[in-house]
Write a protein that holds these residues in place. Structure first.
Motif, PDB file in Angstrom:
ATOM      1  N   SER A   1      28.874  10.802 -10.329  1.00 17.94           N
ATOM      2  CA  SER A   1      28.728   9.516 -11.010  1.00 17.94           C
ATOM      3  C   SER A   1      30.126   8.990 -11.318  1.00 17.94           C
ATOM      4  N   LEU A   2      30.254   7.666 -11.320  1.00 19.59           N
ATOM      5  CA  LEU A   2      31.528   7.016 -11.617  1.00 19.59           C
ATOM      6  C   LEU A   2      31.309   6.024 -12.742  1.00 19.59           C
ATOM      7  N   SER A   3      32.159   6.101 -13.756  1.00 20.88           N
ATOM      8  CA  SER A   3      32.137   5.090 -14.811  1.00 20.88           C
ATOM      9  C   SER A   3      33.564   4.626 -15.063  1.00 20.88           C
ATOM     10  N   ILE A   4      33.687   3.334 -15.368  1.00 19.83           N
ATOM     11  CA  ILE A   4      34.986   2.723 -15.655  1.00 19.83           C
ATOM     12  C   ILE A   4      34.897   2.151 -17.064  1.00 19.83           C
ATOM     13  N   ASP A   5      35.720   2.652 -17.966  1.00 19.17           N
ATOM     14  CA  ASP A   5      35.681   2.271 -19.382  1.00 19.17           C
ATOM     15  C   ASP A   5      34.252   2.297 -19.924  1.00 19.17           C
ATOM     16  N   GLY A   6      33.510   3.327 -19.576  1.00 15.37           N
ATOM     17  CA  GLY A   6      32.152   3.485 -20.072  1.00 15.37           C
ATOM     18  C   GLY A   6      31.092   2.728 -19.298  1.00 15.37           C
ATOM     19  N   GLU A   7      31.487   1.851 -18.381  1.00 16.27           N
ATOM     20  CA  GLU A   7      30.536   1.083 -17.564  1.00 16.27           C
ATOM     21  C   GLU A   7      30.140   1.912 -16.353  1.00 16.27           C
ATOM     22  N   ASP A   8      28.864   2.225 -16.253  1.00 21.57           N
ATOM     23  CA  ASP A   8      28.354   3.051 -15.161  1.00 21.57           C
ATOM     24  C   ASP A   8      28.339   2.262 -13.859  1.00 21.57           C
ATOM     25  N   LEU A   9      29.012   2.785 -12.827  1.00 23.35           N
ATOM     26  CA  LEU A   9      29.013   2.133 -11.515  1.00 23.35           C
ATOM     27  C   LEU A   9      28.075   2.831 -10.534  1.00 23.35           C
ATOM     28  N   GLY A  10      27.322   3.804 -11.004  1.00 23.32           N
ATOM     29  CA  GLY A  10      26.308   4.426 -10.176  1.00 23.32           C
ATOM     30  C   GLY A  10      26.695   5.803  -9.673  1.00 23.32           C
ATOM     31  N   TYR A  11      25.848   6.278  -8.769  1.00 23.44           N
ATOM     32  CA  TYR A  11      25.969   7.626  -8.216  1.00 23.44           C
ATOM     33  C   TYR A  11      26.449   7.580  -6.773  1.00 23.44           C
ATOM     34  N   PHE A  12      27.241   8.572  -6.410  1.00 20.74           N
ATOM     35  CA  PHE A  12      27.799   8.681  -5.065  1.00 20.74           C
ATOM     36  C   PHE A  12      27.478  10.067  -4.531  1.00 20.74           C
ATOM     37  N   ASN A  13      27.313  10.177  -3.218  1.00 21.62           N
ATOM     38  CA  ASN A  13      27.039  11.499  -2.645  1.00 21.62           C
ATOM     39  C   ASN A  13      28.254  12.101  -1.964  1.00 21.62           C
ATOM     40  N   GLY A  14      29.384  11.398  -1.959  1.00 22.87           N
ATOM     41  CA  GLY A  14      30.621  11.935  -1.402  1.00 22.87           C
ATOM     42  C   GLY A  14      31.806  11.554  -2.260  1.00 22.87           C
ATOM     43  N   CYS A  15      32.718  12.492  -2.449  1.00 28.78           N
ATOM     44  CA  CYS A  15      33.931  12.243  -3.231  1.00 28.78           C
ATOM     45  C   CYS A  15      35.045  13.079  -2.623  1.00 28.78           C
ATOM     46  N   GLU A  16      36.106  12.426  -2.206  1.00 32.20           N
ATOM     47  CA  GLU A  16      37.250  13.169  -1.674  1.00 32.20           C
ATOM     48  C   GLU A  16      38.542  12.570  -2.208  1.00 32.20           C
ATOM     49  N   GLY A  17      39.551  13.413  -2.329  1.00 27.87           N
ATOM     50  CA  GLY A  17      40.849  12.945  -2.785  1.00 27.87           C
ATOM     51  C   GLY A  17      41.167  13.284  -4.226  1.00 27.87           C
ATOM     52  N   LEU A  18      40.379  14.121  -4.864  1.00 26.55           N
ATOM     53  CA  LEU A  18      40.715  14.565  -6.221  1.00 26.55           C
ATOM     54  C   LEU A  18      41.847  15.582  -6.097  1.00 26.55           C
ATOM     55  N   SER A  19      43.068  15.069  -6.043  1.00 19.82           N
ATOM     56  CA  SER A  19      44.199  15.979  -5.857  1.00 19.82           C
ATOM     57  C   SER A  19      45.473  15.384  -6.451  1.00 19.82           C
ATOM     58  N   SER A  20      46.412  16.259  -6.685  1.00 20.88           N
ATOM     59  CA  SER A  20      47.729  15.845  -7.152  1.00 20.88           C
ATOM     60  C   SER A  20      48.764  16.749  -6.501  1.00 20.88           C
ATOM     61  N   GLN A  21      49.986  16.272  -6.494  1.00 20.57           N
ATOM     62  CA  GLN A  21      51.062  17.053  -5.897  1.00 20.57           C
ATOM     63  C   GLN A  21      52.298  16.924  -6.762  1.00 20.57           C
ATOM     64  N   VAL A  22      52.933  18.046  -7.055  1.00 21.57           N
ATOM     65  CA  VAL A  22      54.177  18.062  -7.816  1.00 21.57           C
ATOM     66  C   VAL A  22      55.325  18.147  -6.819  1.00 21.57           C
ATOM     67  N   GLU A  23      56.213  17.153  -6.861  1.00 20.25           N
ATOM     68  CA  GLU A  23      57.392  17.192  -6.000  1.00 20.25           C
ATOM     69  C   GLU A  23      58.401  18.157  -6.615  1.00 20.25           C
ATOM     70  N   ILE A  24      58.977  18.978  -5.765  1.00 16.71           N
ATOM     71  CA  ILE A  24      59.905  20.013  -6.210  1.00 16.71           C
ATOM     72  C   ILE A  24      61.297  19.719  -5.672  1.00 16.71           C
ATOM     73  N   GLU A  25      62.279  19.841  -6.549  1.00 14.45           N
ATOM     74  CA  GLU A  25      63.682  19.696  -6.163  1.00 14.45           C
ATOM     75  C   GLU A  25      64.313  21.082  -6.221  1.00 14.45           C
ATOM     76  N   GLN A  26      65.011  21.456  -5.179  1.00  9.15           N
ATOM     77  CA  GLN A  26      65.658  22.768  -5.151  1.00  9.15           C
ATOM     78  C   GLN A  26      67.120  22.630  -5.586  1.00  9.15           C
ATOM     79  N   ARG A  27      67.542  23.532  -6.485  1.00 10.35           N
ATOM     80  CA  ARG A  27      68.918  23.537  -6.969  1.00 10.35           C
ATOM     81  C   ARG A  27      69.500  24.924  -6.799  1.00 10.35           C
ATOM     82  N   GLN A  28      70.661  24.968  -6.214  1.00  9.60           N
ATOM     83  CA  GLN A  28      71.355  26.241  -6.071  1.00  9.60           C
ATOM     84  C   GLN A  28      72.348  26.378  -7.222  1.00  9.60           C
ATOM     85  N   GLU A  29      72.356  27.553  -7.807  1.00 10.62           N
ATOM     86  CA  GLU A  29      73.258  27.822  -8.924  1.00 10.62           C
ATOM     87  C   GLU A  29      74.468  28.573  -8.383  1.00 10.62           C
TER      88      GLU A  29
END
Length: 140
Positions: free
Chosen positions: A13-41
């Motif tokens: 189910s999807l809601s936006i600020d409490g407003e129900d936009l209905g039900y979906f049978n597929g959902c993809e893309g729930l992801s995040s990525q942390v960019e990493i910087e490498q530092r040599q000491e």
């Protein structure tokens, strides 16, 4: 302890600020990525520091057969034309019996695209719609 089979059918189910936009049978893309910087000491050759810089969040694509809730999605997308408000959103994964599996709160949600069904009398496939949204992160 009452355990539920995690392999049962899940819908969303999807809601936006409490407003129900209905039900979906597929959902993809729930992801995040942390960019990493490498530092040599200097003087330390045993390892390289891995430092987080920024977090990026992918777009989320929700799909479903065409339903009367399509008009709610169209209304939300049209509201962007009158000024951009970035509401919070919530996606809830539900079992077939309606019990909650998981929930994701989304910050600063914005519709990116909506794709309606291809209507062809010669093709007996189910008419589906796809909603793509962007956000700035997860919340409770």
């Amino acid at each position: 302890m009452d355990r539920q089979d995690p392999g049962t059918t899940v819908w969303f189910s999807l809601s936006i600020d409490g407003e129900d936009l209905g039900y979906f049978n597929g959902c993809e893309g729930l992801s995040s990525q942390v960019e990493i910087e490498q530092r040599q000491e200097g003087g330390n050759n045993g390892f390289v520091w891995q430092l987080p810089t920024r977090v990026t969040f992918s777009h989320i694509r929700l799909t479903r057969p065409l339903t009367p809730d399509t008009s709610k999605v169209a209304k939300w997308i049209s509201s962007v034309q009158t000024g951009i408000e970035r509401p919070t959103g919530q996606i809830t994964a539900l079992r077939a019996d309606g019990s909650e599996v998981a929930r994701w709160g989304l910050l600063d949600v914005l519709p990116v695209s909506w794709q309606g069904p291809s209507l062809d009398a010669g093709s007996p496939s189910v008419a589906t719609e796809v909603l793509e949204i962007a956000h700035h992160g997860f919340t409770d």
